[in-house]
Scaffold this motif. Structure first.
Motif, PDB file in Angstrom:
ATOM      1  N   SER A 130       0.905  -1.101  -0.110  1.00 20.97           N
ATOM      2  CA  SER A 130       0.046  -0.236   0.002  1.00 20.97           C
ATOM      3  C   SER A 130       0.806   1.131   0.071  1.00 20.97           C
ATOM      4  CB  SER A 130      -0.798   0.136   1.242  1.00 20.97           C
ATOM      5  OG  SER A 130      -0.202   0.143   2.603  1.00 20.97           O
ATOM      6  N   LEU A 131       0.300   2.310  -0.256  1.00 22.53           N
ATOM      7  CA  LEU A 131       0.987   3.629   0.242  1.00 22.53           C
ATOM      8  C   LEU A 131       1.192   3.638   1.643  1.00 22.53           C
ATOM      9  CD1 LEU A 131       2.203   6.276  -0.579  1.00 22.53           C
ATOM     10  CD2 LEU A 131      -0.075   7.334  -0.729  1.00 22.53           C
ATOM     11  N   ALA A 132       2.162   3.960   2.137  1.00 24.53           N
ATOM     12  CA  ALA A 132       2.281   3.822   3.711  1.00 24.53           C
ATOM     13  C   ALA A 132       3.105   4.750   4.083  1.00 24.53           C
ATOM     14  CB  ALA A 132       2.726   2.330   4.130  1.00 24.53           C
ATOM     15  N   PRO A 133       3.508   5.367   5.514  1.00 23.87           N
ATOM     16  CA  PRO A 133       4.412   6.055   6.010  1.00 23.87           C
ATOM     17  C   PRO A 133       5.852   5.861   5.514  1.00 23.87           C
ATOM     18  CG  PRO A 133       2.665   5.713   7.548  1.00 23.87           C
ATOM     19  CD  PRO A 133       2.549   4.849   6.636  1.00 23.87           C
ATOM     20  N   ALA A 169       8.944   8.307  -1.313  1.00 26.25           N
ATOM     21  CA  ALA A 169       9.162   7.941  -2.558  1.00 26.25           C
ATOM     22  C   ALA A 169       8.023   8.433  -3.383  1.00 26.25           C
ATOM     23  CB  ALA A 169       9.623   6.385  -2.594  1.00 26.25           C
ATOM     24  N   PHE A 170       6.926   8.088  -2.838  1.00 20.77           N
ATOM     25  CA  PHE A 170       5.668   8.611  -3.824  1.00 20.77           C
ATOM     26  C   PHE A 170       5.569  10.047  -3.865  1.00 20.77           C
ATOM     27  CE2 PHE A 170       1.275   9.962  -3.084  1.00 20.77           C
ATOM     28  CZ  PHE A 170       0.454   9.505  -4.110  1.00 20.77           C
ATOM     29  N   ASP A 171       6.010  10.874  -2.903  1.00 22.67           N
ATOM     30  CA  ASP A 171       5.761  12.319  -2.948  1.00 22.67           C
ATOM     31  C   ASP A 171       6.870  12.751  -4.206  1.00 22.67           C
ATOM     32  OD1 ASP A 171       3.966  12.381  -1.213  1.00 22.67           O
ATOM     33  OD2 ASP A 171       5.212  12.885   0.501  1.00 22.67           O
ATOM     34  N   ALA A 172       7.968  12.040  -4.149  1.00 19.50           N
ATOM     35  CA  ALA A 172       9.212  12.313  -5.207  1.00 19.50           C
ATOM     36  C   ALA A 172       8.842  12.151  -6.527  1.00 19.50           C
ATOM     37  CB  ALA A 172      10.481  11.793  -4.909  1.00 19.50           C
ATOM     38  N   CYS A 173       7.609  11.620  -7.017  1.00 15.78           N
ATOM     39  CA  CYS A 173       7.676  11.121  -8.354  1.00 15.78           C
ATOM     40  C   CYS A 173       5.875  11.165  -8.575  1.00 15.78           C
ATOM     41  CB  CYS A 173       8.088   9.721  -8.724  1.00 15.78           C
ATOM     42  SG  CYS A 173       7.426   8.303  -7.709  1.00 15.78           S
ATOM     43  N   ASP A 174       5.680  10.478  -9.981  1.00 19.90           N
ATOM     44  CA  ASP A 174       4.233  10.637 -10.212  1.00 19.90           C
ATOM     45  C   ASP A 174       3.264   9.619  -9.525  1.00 19.90           C
ATOM     46  OD1 ASP A 174       4.320  12.873 -12.005  1.00 19.90           O
ATOM     47  OD2 ASP A 174       5.667  11.549 -13.167  1.00 19.90           O
ATOM     48  N   GLY A 175       3.705   8.641  -8.776  1.00 18.72           N
ATOM     49  CA  GLY A 175       2.720   7.633  -8.171  1.00 18.72           C
ATOM     50  C   GLY A 175       3.563   6.675  -7.799  1.00 18.72           C
ATOM     51  N   SER A 204      -4.294   3.314   1.475  1.00 12.50           N
ATOM     52  CA  SER A 204      -3.728   3.955   0.406  1.00 12.50           C
ATOM     53  C   SER A 204      -4.326   5.247  -0.033  1.00 12.50           C
ATOM     54  CB  SER A 204      -3.590   3.106  -0.743  1.00 12.50           C
ATOM     55  OG  SER A 204      -2.610   2.150  -0.475  1.00 12.50           O
ATOM     56  N   VAL A 205      -5.777   5.129   0.043  1.00 18.40           N
ATOM     57  CA  VAL A 205      -6.628   6.323  -0.298  1.00 18.40           C
ATOM     58  C   VAL A 205      -6.402   7.417   0.692  1.00 18.40           C
ATOM     59  CG1 VAL A 205      -8.995   6.912  -0.544  1.00 18.40           C
ATOM     60  CG2 VAL A 205      -8.085   4.996  -1.739  1.00 18.40           C
ATOM     61  N   ALA A 206      -6.656   7.015   2.031  1.00 14.82           N
ATOM     62  CA  ALA A 206      -6.509   7.900   3.036  1.00 14.82           C
ATOM     63  C   ALA A 206      -5.165   8.557   2.909  1.00 14.82           C
ATOM     64  CB  ALA A 206      -6.493   7.238   4.270  1.00 14.82           C
ATOM     65  N   LEU A 207      -4.035   8.094   2.752  1.00 17.34           N
ATOM     66  CA  LEU A 207      -2.723   8.707   2.856  1.00 17.34           C
ATOM     67  C   LEU A 207      -2.295   9.487   1.678  1.00 17.34           C
ATOM     68  CD1 LEU A 207      -0.366   9.004   4.702  1.00 17.34           C
ATOM     69  CD2 LEU A 207       0.862   6.924   3.601  1.00 17.34           C
ATOM     70  N   ALA A 208      -2.887   8.969   0.529  1.00 13.26           N
ATOM     71  CA  ALA A 208      -2.804   9.815  -0.699  1.00 13.26           C
ATOM     72  C   ALA A 208      -3.575  11.270  -0.916  1.00 13.26           C
ATOM     73  CB  ALA A 208      -2.977   8.776  -1.961  1.00 13.26           C
ATOM     74  N   GLY A 209      -4.771  11.029  -0.188  1.00  9.46           N
ATOM     75  CA  GLY A 209      -5.504  12.276  -0.222  1.00  9.46           C
ATOM     76  C   GLY A 209      -5.966  12.713  -1.562  1.00  9.46           C
ATOM     77  N   ALA A 210      -5.559  13.811  -2.140  1.00 16.58           N
ATOM     78  CA  ALA A 210      -6.207  14.230  -3.384  1.00 16.58           C
ATOM     79  C   ALA A 210      -5.271  13.463  -4.697  1.00 16.58           C
ATOM     80  CB  ALA A 210      -5.684  15.889  -3.588  1.00 16.58           C
ATOM     81  N   ARG A 211      -4.284  12.672  -4.481  1.00 17.77           N
ATOM     82  CA  ARG A 211      -3.493  11.972  -5.261  1.00 17.77           C
ATOM     83  C   ARG A 211      -3.708  10.559  -5.124  1.00 17.77           C
ATOM     84  NH1 ARG A 211       2.594  12.325  -4.805  1.00 17.77           N
ATOM     85  NH2 ARG A 211       2.447  11.440  -6.771  1.00 17.77           N
ATOM     86  N   ARG A 212      -4.999  10.345  -4.761  1.00 16.50           N
ATOM     87  CA  ARG A 212      -5.312   8.779  -4.755  1.00 16.50           C
ATOM     88  C   ARG A 212      -5.340   7.952  -6.054  1.00 16.50           C
ATOM     89  NH1 ARG A 212      -9.978  11.805  -4.079  1.00 16.50           N
ATOM     90  NH2 ARG A 212     -11.693  11.310  -5.553  1.00 16.50           N
ATOM     91  N   CYS A 213      -5.582   8.762  -7.109  1.00 17.02           N
ATOM     92  CA  CYS A 213      -5.516   7.891  -8.351  1.00 17.02           C
ATOM     93  C   CYS A 213      -3.988   7.921  -8.996  1.00 17.02           C
ATOM     94  CB  CYS A 213      -6.264   9.024  -9.376  1.00 17.02           C
ATOM     95  SG  CYS A 213      -7.965   9.157  -9.048  1.00 17.02           S
ATOM     96  N   ASP A 214      -3.116   8.177  -8.071  1.00 16.32           N
ATOM     97  CA  ASP A 214      -1.594   8.122  -8.406  1.00 16.32           C
ATOM     98  C   ASP A 214      -1.173   6.843  -7.618  1.00 16.32           C
ATOM     99  OD1 ASP A 214      -1.772  10.562  -9.979  1.00 16.32           O
ATOM    100  OD2 ASP A 214      -0.993  11.673  -8.236  1.00 16.32           O
ATOM    101  N   VAL A 215      -1.815   6.016  -7.102  1.00 15.53           N
ATOM    102  CA  VAL A 215      -1.811   4.737  -6.468  1.00 15.53           C
ATOM    103  C   VAL A 215      -2.224   3.749  -7.357  1.00 15.53           C
ATOM    104  CG1 VAL A 215      -2.088   3.461  -4.511  1.00 15.53           C
ATOM    105  CG2 VAL A 215      -1.507   5.724  -4.122  1.00 15.53           C
ATOM    106  N   TYR A 216      -1.427   2.880  -7.834  1.00  9.79           N
ATOM    107  CA  TYR A 216      -1.576   1.750  -8.908  1.00  9.79           C
ATOM    108  C   TYR A 216      -1.453   0.467  -8.022  1.00  9.79           C
ATOM    109  CZ  TYR A 216      -0.965   5.544 -12.257  1.00  9.79           C
ATOM    110  OH  TYR A 216      -1.062   6.683 -13.013  1.00  9.79           O
ATOM    111  N   VAL A 217      -2.398  -0.247  -8.467  1.00 12.46           N
ATOM    112  CA  VAL A 217      -2.422  -1.765  -7.780  1.00 12.46           C
ATOM    113  C   VAL A 217      -2.457  -2.792  -8.982  1.00 12.46           C
ATOM    114  CG1 VAL A 217      -3.128  -1.145  -5.610  1.00 12.46           C
ATOM    115  CG2 VAL A 217      -4.926  -1.975  -7.525  1.00 12.46           C
ATOM    116  N   GLY A 218      -2.073  -4.087  -9.047  1.00  9.89           N
ATOM    117  CA  GLY A 218      -2.046  -4.994  -9.808  1.00  9.89           C
ATOM    118  C   GLY A 218      -2.472  -6.175  -9.400  1.00  9.89           C
TER     119      GLY A 218
END
Length: 133
Positions: free
Chosen positions: A74-77, A82-88, A103-117
């Protein structure tokens, strides 16, 4: 020089970006990760200047803040810098509902920049899957 060459490759071959997947420990602990974050930032800026705003630099969820291989799923502390340093961020494949919500909570407005597979082959996993999934 390395960043410029990576950008030149994208420009020459018509690629839109890079998935930076570092699955080996980074020497130097937090200072080493600072260098990784700087690389991500420079690559992101260079790529957008060279090939356009559509360019993307994503980082794979493999390293914690001290440079150890430790998947967060997930996106985590531990991988937020690293997330903040690039596009996602592209998460490791062992995510579930809890990790998606985190991930959604931590990403905030950038939630669409978290990708899963999904790992359809599920090699070395505790669950049954494989090519027939």
């Amino acid at each position: 020089a390395s960043v410029e060459k990576l950008c030149a490759l994208c420009d020459h071959f018509g690629f839109d970006g890079w998935l930076v997947n570092l699955e080996a420990a980074v020497p130097g602990g937090a200072a080493g990760m600072g260098a990784v974050h700087e690389l991500l930032e420079l690559l992101t800026v260079c790529l957008k200047q060279r090939v356009g705003e559509q360019a993307l630099v994503l980082v794979y969820d493999s390293l914690d803040r001290t440079g150890r291989v430790r998947y967060q799923n997930s996106l985590a502390p531990d991988n937020k810098a690293a997330f903040d340093a690039c596009d996602g961020l592209f998460t490791n494949y062992w995510w579930g509902a809890k990790q998606l919500a985190q991930s959604v909570a931590l990403a905030g407005a950038r939630r669409c920049d978290v990708y899963v597979g999904v790992d359809c082959f599920a090699r070395n996993t505790p669950y049954a899957a494989g090519p027939a999934c």
